[in-house]
Scaffold this active site. Structure first.
Site, PDB file in Angstrom:
ATOM      1  N   LYS A  11       0.813  -1.222   0.000  1.00 48.79           N
ATOM      2  CA  LYS A  11       0.000   0.000   0.000  1.00 48.79           C
ATOM      3  C   LYS A  11       0.849   1.277   0.000  1.00 48.79           C
ATOM      4  CE  LYS A  11      -4.034  -2.124   2.266  1.00 48.79           C
ATOM      5  NZ  LYS A  11      -4.978  -2.047   3.421  1.00 48.79           N
ATOM      6  N   TYR A  51     -12.253  -1.914  -3.821  1.00 48.15           N
ATOM      7  CA  TYR A  51     -12.769  -2.105  -2.456  1.00 48.15           C
ATOM      8  C   TYR A  51     -14.299  -1.961  -2.382  1.00 48.15           C
ATOM      9  CZ  TYR A  51      -8.325  -2.419   0.167  1.00 48.15           C
ATOM     10  OH  TYR A  51      -7.128  -2.838   0.707  1.00 48.15           O
ATOM     11  N   ASN A 114      -2.013   0.530   6.715  1.00 49.30           N
ATOM     12  CA  ASN A 114      -1.468  -0.710   7.284  1.00 49.30           C
ATOM     13  C   ASN A 114      -0.635  -1.541   6.295  1.00 49.30           C
ATOM     14  OD1 ASN A 114      -3.570  -1.592   5.766  1.00 49.30           O
ATOM     15  ND2 ASN A 114      -4.658  -2.646   7.413  1.00 49.30           N
ATOM     16  N   HIS A 117      -2.259  -5.352   1.611  1.00 51.31           N
ATOM     17  CA  HIS A 117      -3.571  -5.998   1.428  1.00 51.31           C
ATOM     18  C   HIS A 117      -3.323  -7.428   0.987  1.00 51.31           C
ATOM     19  CE1 HIS A 117      -7.490  -7.107  -0.226  1.00 51.31           C
ATOM     20  NE2 HIS A 117      -6.792  -7.598  -1.249  1.00 51.31           N
ATOM     21  N   GLU A 128      -9.785 -10.597  -7.473  1.00 52.45           N
ATOM     22  CA  GLU A 128      -8.768  -9.551  -7.323  1.00 52.45           C
ATOM     23  C   GLU A 128      -7.598  -9.749  -8.292  1.00 52.45           C
ATOM     24  OE1 GLU A 128      -7.864  -9.473  -3.128  1.00 52.45           O
ATOM     25  OE2 GLU A 128      -9.883  -8.780  -2.621  1.00 52.45           O
TER      26      GLU A 128
HETATM   27  P1  RTP Z   1      -7.185  -5.787   3.398  1.00 53.00           P
HETATM   28  O1  RTP Z   1      -8.549  -6.078   2.814  1.00 53.00           O
HETATM   29  O2  RTP Z   1      -6.637  -4.428   2.983  1.00 53.00           O
HETATM   30  O3  RTP Z   1      -6.219  -6.895   3.173  1.00 53.00           O
HETATM   31  O4  RTP Z   1      -7.298  -5.689   4.999  1.00 53.00           O
HETATM   32  P2  RTP Z   1      -8.136  -6.580   5.987  1.00 53.00           P
HETATM   33  O5  RTP Z   1      -8.800  -7.711   5.257  1.00 53.00           O
HETATM   34  O6  RTP Z   1      -7.234  -6.922   7.119  1.00 53.00           O
HETATM   35  O7  RTP Z   1      -9.199  -5.539   6.500  1.00 53.00           O
HETATM   36  P3  RTP Z   1     -10.654  -5.155   5.925  1.00 53.00           P
HETATM   37  O8  RTP Z   1     -11.631  -5.281   7.034  1.00 53.00           O
HETATM   38  O9  RTP Z   1     -10.926  -5.887   4.643  1.00 53.00           O
HETATM   39  O10 RTP Z   1     -10.485  -3.603   5.621  1.00 53.00           O
HETATM   40  C1  RTP Z   1      -9.889  -3.153   4.423  1.00 53.00           C
HETATM   41  C2  RTP Z   1      -8.931  -2.024   4.716  1.00 53.00           C
HETATM   42  O11 RTP Z   1      -9.666  -0.865   5.117  1.00 53.00           O
HETATM   43  C3  RTP Z   1      -8.893  -0.112   6.036  1.00 53.00           C
HETATM   44  N1  RTP Z   1      -9.621   0.024   7.291  1.00 53.00           N
HETATM   45  N2  RTP Z   1      -9.655   1.132   7.989  1.00 53.00           N
HETATM   46  N3  RTP Z   1     -10.145   3.088   9.963  1.00 53.00           N
HETATM   47  C4  RTP Z   1     -10.669   1.866  10.100  1.00 53.00           C
HETATM   48  O12 RTP Z   1     -11.356   1.543  11.059  1.00 53.00           O
HETATM   49  C5  RTP Z   1     -10.383   0.880   9.079  1.00 53.00           C
HETATM   50  N4  RTP Z   1     -10.808  -0.376   9.079  1.00 53.00           N
HETATM   51  C6  RTP Z   1     -10.312  -0.922   7.946  1.00 53.00           C
HETATM   52  C7  RTP Z   1      -7.572  -0.836   6.227  1.00 53.00           C
HETATM   53  O13 RTP Z   1      -6.622  -0.302   5.307  1.00 53.00           O
HETATM   54  C8  RTP Z   1      -7.953  -2.253   5.880  1.00 53.00           C
HETATM   55  O14 RTP Z   1      -6.825  -3.009   5.537  1.00 53.00           O
HETATM   56 MG    MG Z   2      -9.983  -7.377   3.493  1.00 49.96          MG
END
Ligand code: RTP
Ligand code: MG
Length: 140
Positions: A11, A51, A114, A117, A128
């Site tokens: 990212k 997304y 973070n 992804h 994807e």
């Molecule tokens: P990713 O899809 O990016 O691999 O991450 P993930 O599965 O661990 O998390 P996900 O729930 O799918 O959320 C996608 C991305 O959105 C951002 N996020 N920000 N500010 C917040 O509360 C928040 N929550 C999620 C993060 O960049 C997350 O990786």
């Molecule tokens: Mg995710």
């Protein structure tokens, strides 16, 4: 366990801090192989399409703006159980909750910024990978 492919994104917070090599090394050390890779700068609209599943979430606008803020490196990683293994190496979404040694524990700035992804299921991985790569670009 079967050989799988998963979609990884390094990212903007990580490309900006020149951490691409250190992050790829973590994946390679875990037995994952980079079978496709490119550096691109997403538009806000492209980030939004990628997304789309999060469109109703409160952080969606911020997430899309962040993903379009700087270039990203998109890669296809291949290996035994690659989807789960990739997420294991990434660590929890929030770096404060991530295990020691994971990418997010070592490099992530916050829950939003973070660093990486990774696809979360075989269905997501297929969608994807097709979003970013054509069949011609996938060298096994
Ligand atoms: P990713 O899809 O990016 O691999 O991450 P993930 O599965 O661990 O998390 P996900 O729930 O799918 O959320 C996608 C991305 O959105 C951002 N996020 N920000 N500010 C917040 O509360 C928040 N929550 C999620 C993060 O960049 C997350 O990786
Ligand atoms: Mg995710």
């Amino acid at each position: 366990m079967a050989t799988e492919r998963t979609l990884s994104i390094i990212k903007p917070d990580a490309t900006k801090r020149n951490l691409t090599g250190k992050i790829v090394a973590k994946f390679e050390d875990a037995g994952l192989r980079v079978v496709a890779s490119k550096r691109i700068h997403l538009s806000d609209k492209q980030a939004g399409a990628f997304y789309a599943e999060h469109a109703a979430r409160p952080f969606y606008g911020e997430l899309c703006a962040f993903m379009a803020s700087e270039p990203v490196v998109v890669q296809v990683l291949e290996g035994e159980g690659a989807i789960a293994k990739n997420r294991e190496v990434m660590g929890a979404t929030d770096p404060a909750a991530a295990d020691a040694g994971t990418i997010r524990k070592e490099f992530a700035l916050s829950k939003g910024e973070n660093s990486v992804h990774g696809s979360d299921s075989p269905e997501s991985a297929a969608r994807e990978i097709a979003f970013f790569f054509s069949g011609l670009e996938l060298v096994g």
